[in-house]
Design an enzyme around this catalytic site. Structure first.
Site, PDB file in Angstrom:
ATOM      1  N   GLY A  43       6.506  -2.646  -4.650  1.00  0.00           N
ATOM      2  CA  GLY A  43       5.832  -3.724  -5.370  1.00  0.00           C
ATOM      3  C   GLY A  43       5.478  -4.912  -4.490  1.00  0.00           C
ATOM      4  O   GLY A  43       4.764  -5.819  -4.926  1.00  0.00           O
ATOM      5  N   GLU A  44       5.974  -4.943  -3.240  1.00  0.00           N
ATOM      6  CA  GLU A  44       5.687  -6.089  -2.363  1.00  0.00           C
ATOM      7  C   GLU A  44       4.170  -6.209  -2.131  1.00  0.00           C
ATOM      8  O   GLU A  44       3.478  -5.218  -1.908  1.00  0.00           O
ATOM      9  CB  GLU A  44       6.419  -5.883  -1.022  1.00  0.00           C
ATOM     10  CG  GLU A  44       6.224  -7.017  -0.055  1.00  0.00           C
ATOM     11  CD  GLU A  44       7.057  -6.833   1.216  1.00  0.00           C
ATOM     12  OE1 GLU A  44       8.179  -6.282   1.153  1.00  0.00           O
ATOM     13  OE2 GLU A  44       6.552  -7.222   2.289  1.00  0.00           O
ATOM     14  N   LYS A 203       9.646 -37.010 -30.540  1.00  0.00           N
ATOM     15  CA  LYS A 203      10.109 -35.631 -30.361  1.00  0.00           C
ATOM     16  C   LYS A 203      11.367 -35.596 -29.515  1.00  0.00           C
ATOM     17  O   LYS A 203      11.502 -36.340 -28.562  1.00  0.00           O
ATOM     18  CB  LYS A 203       8.983 -34.845 -29.676  1.00  0.00           C
ATOM     19  CG  LYS A 203       9.341 -33.456 -29.225  1.00  0.00           C
ATOM     20  CD  LYS A 203       8.164 -32.773 -28.536  1.00  0.00           C
ATOM     21  CE  LYS A 203       8.313 -32.741 -27.044  1.00  0.00           C
ATOM     22  NZ  LYS A 203       7.331 -31.903 -26.364  1.00  0.00           N
ATOM     23  N   ASP A 229      -2.615 -32.168 -25.849  1.00  0.00           N
ATOM     24  CA  ASP A 229      -1.420 -31.802 -25.071  1.00  0.00           C
ATOM     25  C   ASP A 229      -1.877 -31.000 -23.862  1.00  0.00           C
ATOM     26  O   ASP A 229      -3.016 -30.512 -23.810  1.00  0.00           O
ATOM     27  CB  ASP A 229      -0.453 -30.988 -25.947  1.00  0.00           C
ATOM     28  CG  ASP A 229       0.998 -31.111 -25.455  1.00  0.00           C
ATOM     29  OD1 ASP A 229       1.224 -31.702 -24.380  1.00  0.00           O
ATOM     30  OD2 ASP A 229       1.904 -30.608 -26.145  1.00  0.00           O
ATOM     31  N   ASP A 233       2.730 -23.193 -25.371  1.00  0.00           N
ATOM     32  CA  ASP A 233       3.474 -22.024 -24.897  1.00  0.00           C
ATOM     33  C   ASP A 233       3.886 -21.215 -26.139  1.00  0.00           C
ATOM     34  O   ASP A 233       3.153 -20.334 -26.583  1.00  0.00           O
ATOM     35  CB  ASP A 233       4.666 -22.534 -24.067  1.00  0.00           C
ATOM     36  CG  ASP A 233       5.489 -21.423 -23.449  1.00  0.00           C
ATOM     37  OD1 ASP A 233       5.201 -20.253 -23.723  1.00  0.00           O
ATOM     38  OD2 ASP A 233       6.448 -21.712 -22.693  1.00  0.00           O
ATOM     39  N   THR A 234       5.010 -21.550 -26.745  1.00  0.00           N
ATOM     40  CA  THR A 234       5.395 -20.859 -27.986  1.00  0.00           C
ATOM     41  C   THR A 234       4.620 -21.387 -29.185  1.00  0.00           C
ATOM     42  O   THR A 234       4.649 -20.790 -30.255  1.00  0.00           O
ATOM     43  CB  THR A 234       6.882 -21.109 -28.295  1.00  0.00           C
ATOM     44  OG1 THR A 234       7.076 -22.529 -28.431  1.00  0.00           O
ATOM     45  CG2 THR A 234       7.781 -20.581 -27.183  1.00  0.00           C
TER      46      THR A 234
HETATM   47  C1  R5P Z   1       5.979 -30.428 -23.044  1.00  0.00           C
HETATM   48  O1  R5P Z   1       6.423 -31.474 -22.607  1.00  0.00           O
HETATM   49  C2  R5P Z   1       4.566 -29.972 -22.913  1.00  0.00           C
HETATM   50  O2  R5P Z   1       3.680 -31.044 -22.800  1.00  0.00           O
HETATM   51  C3  R5P Z   1       4.189 -29.071 -24.081  1.00  0.00           C
HETATM   52  O3  R5P Z   1       4.223 -29.841 -25.272  1.00  0.00           O
HETATM   53  C4  R5P Z   1       5.140 -27.898 -24.212  1.00  0.00           C
HETATM   54  O4  R5P Z   1       5.317 -27.253 -22.973  1.00  0.00           O
HETATM   55  C5  R5P Z   1       4.636 -26.893 -25.230  1.00  0.00           C
HETATM   56  O5  R5P Z   1       5.543 -25.850 -25.338  1.00  0.00           O
HETATM   57  P1  R5P Z   1       5.733 -25.051 -26.676  1.00  0.00           P
HETATM   58  O6  R5P Z   1       4.371 -24.564 -27.109  1.00  0.00           O
HETATM   59  O7  R5P Z   1       6.660 -23.917 -26.334  1.00  0.00           O
HETATM   60  O8  R5P Z   1       6.357 -25.971 -27.679  1.00  0.00           O
END
Ligand code: R5P
Length: 314
Positions: A43-44, A203, A229, A233-234
């Site tokens: 895989g390298e 938050k 933002d 991510d999630t």
């Molecule tokens: C955090 O400080 C970032 O600005 C984003 O709000 C964060 O990374 C989003 O992550 P998630 O969608 O998992 O809540």
């Protein structure tokens, strides 16, 4: 590539950012340089430039979210370019991974409980030691690296959409930032959108990807809310922000988020949320399985092409 007027510029793409890099090259009316990628059987990564880059300014385009192979590939490309005697090597990083851990300690944390890396700083050091002369990225999570790297912002690509989609709502708009770290971006948007008010979510991050929302500092009742933002991510932060705005009486909710990592059930959560439309960019390739009527993709290719033109001129 990358500049019609300067033959000493050549652009290459890492494998992760191939589609976006092609679009950037198209914006510049050029072709990407040739590079061969292979793998050893374990895989390298193995790679080789298939063009003479001696004495040239080389631009390497690669985002590096996990897996770490994306970063390693970029580091190897930088090293190989330097060894091939390129004159100047510029790392163009649409999404800069490992940028979220940027603090020495959490506020109020006792010294005995410290022990987190500052990964954002480590990545910058790795890129420079591998051979980057300059680093350019987009909407970097932390402003603590601003002295070392050039950060360009996505307002110029998202704002035309704001005017088109928000239309009449522009009159009663509020910009909402899900955390204080993004207040700078929120204020930049507000300035360009009739100086509308900026409201901030209170938050608390309980652990990575988990947030507790305390409320909103500011008024959103009967307003159209635009959440801005850097990363989704999630989707937990975005959806929590949207739910809070809705609970506090927001009329309609839109969001501009630059880097769409979309891990786990993020898209499903967004589909079920009160967000009317989420605008994301293509710093991370958007897979067609994640397509949704609520999500609209805006390309950063013109923004990167412009930044490359400017670097080329210097
Ligand atoms: C955090 O400080 C970032 O600005 C984003 O709000 C964060 O990374 C989003 O992550 P998630 O969608 O998992 O809540």
């Amino acid at each position: 590539m990358l500049n019609k007027h300067n033959n000493s510029l050549t652009g290459f793409s890492g494998q992760f950012s191939a589609k976006l890099a092609k679009e950037v090259a198209r914006e510049l009316g050029q072709k990407l340089g040739k590079i061969e990628f292979r793998k050893f059987s374990d895989g390298e990564i193995w790679l080789k430039y298939k063009e003479d880059i001696r004495g040239k300014d080389v631009f390497i385009i690669q985002s590096f979210p996990p897996p770490a192979e994306n970063l390693l590939e970029l580091l190897l490309m930088l090293d190989a370019a330097k060894r091939a005697l390129a004159k100047k090597v510029v790392a163009i990083i649409p999404y800069f991974g490992y940028g979220r851990q940027d603090k020495k300690e959490q506020p109020g944390e006792p010294a005995s409980q410290r022990g987190e890396p500052i990964s954002a700083e480590l990545m910058v050091k790795l890129l420079f030691s591998a051979g980057a002369d300059r680093i350019l990225t987009i909407d970097f999570h932390s402003d603590k690296m601003n002295a070392a790297i050039r950060n360009v912002f996505t307002e110029s690509i998202f704002l035309p959409n704001a005017k088109k989609y928000l239309g009449e709502s522009l009159r009663d708009l509020a910009i909402l930032t899900p955390d204080l770290g993004r207040i700078g971006a929120a204020k930049r948007y507000a300035r360009q959108l009739r100086n509308c008010p900026v409201v901030v979510i209170n938050k608390e991050r309980t652990k990575p990807n988990q947030v507790r929302v305390g409320g909103i500092s500011g008024e959103v009742k009967d307003k159209t809310v635009l959440i801005v933002d850097d990363i989704v991510d999630t989707g937990n932060t975005l959806v929590a922000a949207a739910n809070t705005a809705k609970k506090m009486g927001a009329k309609k909710i839109f969001a501009f988020v630059t880097h769409a990592l979309f891990s786990g059930e993020a898209v499903e959560k967004i589909n079920e949320s009160p967000i009317s439309r989420l605008f994301i960019s293509d710093t991370i390739p958007f897979s067609s399985e994640k397509r949704s009527n609520k999500i609209k993709l805006v390309s950063v290719a013109p923004l990167l092409a412009q930044a490359i033109r400017e670097i080329g001129k210097n």
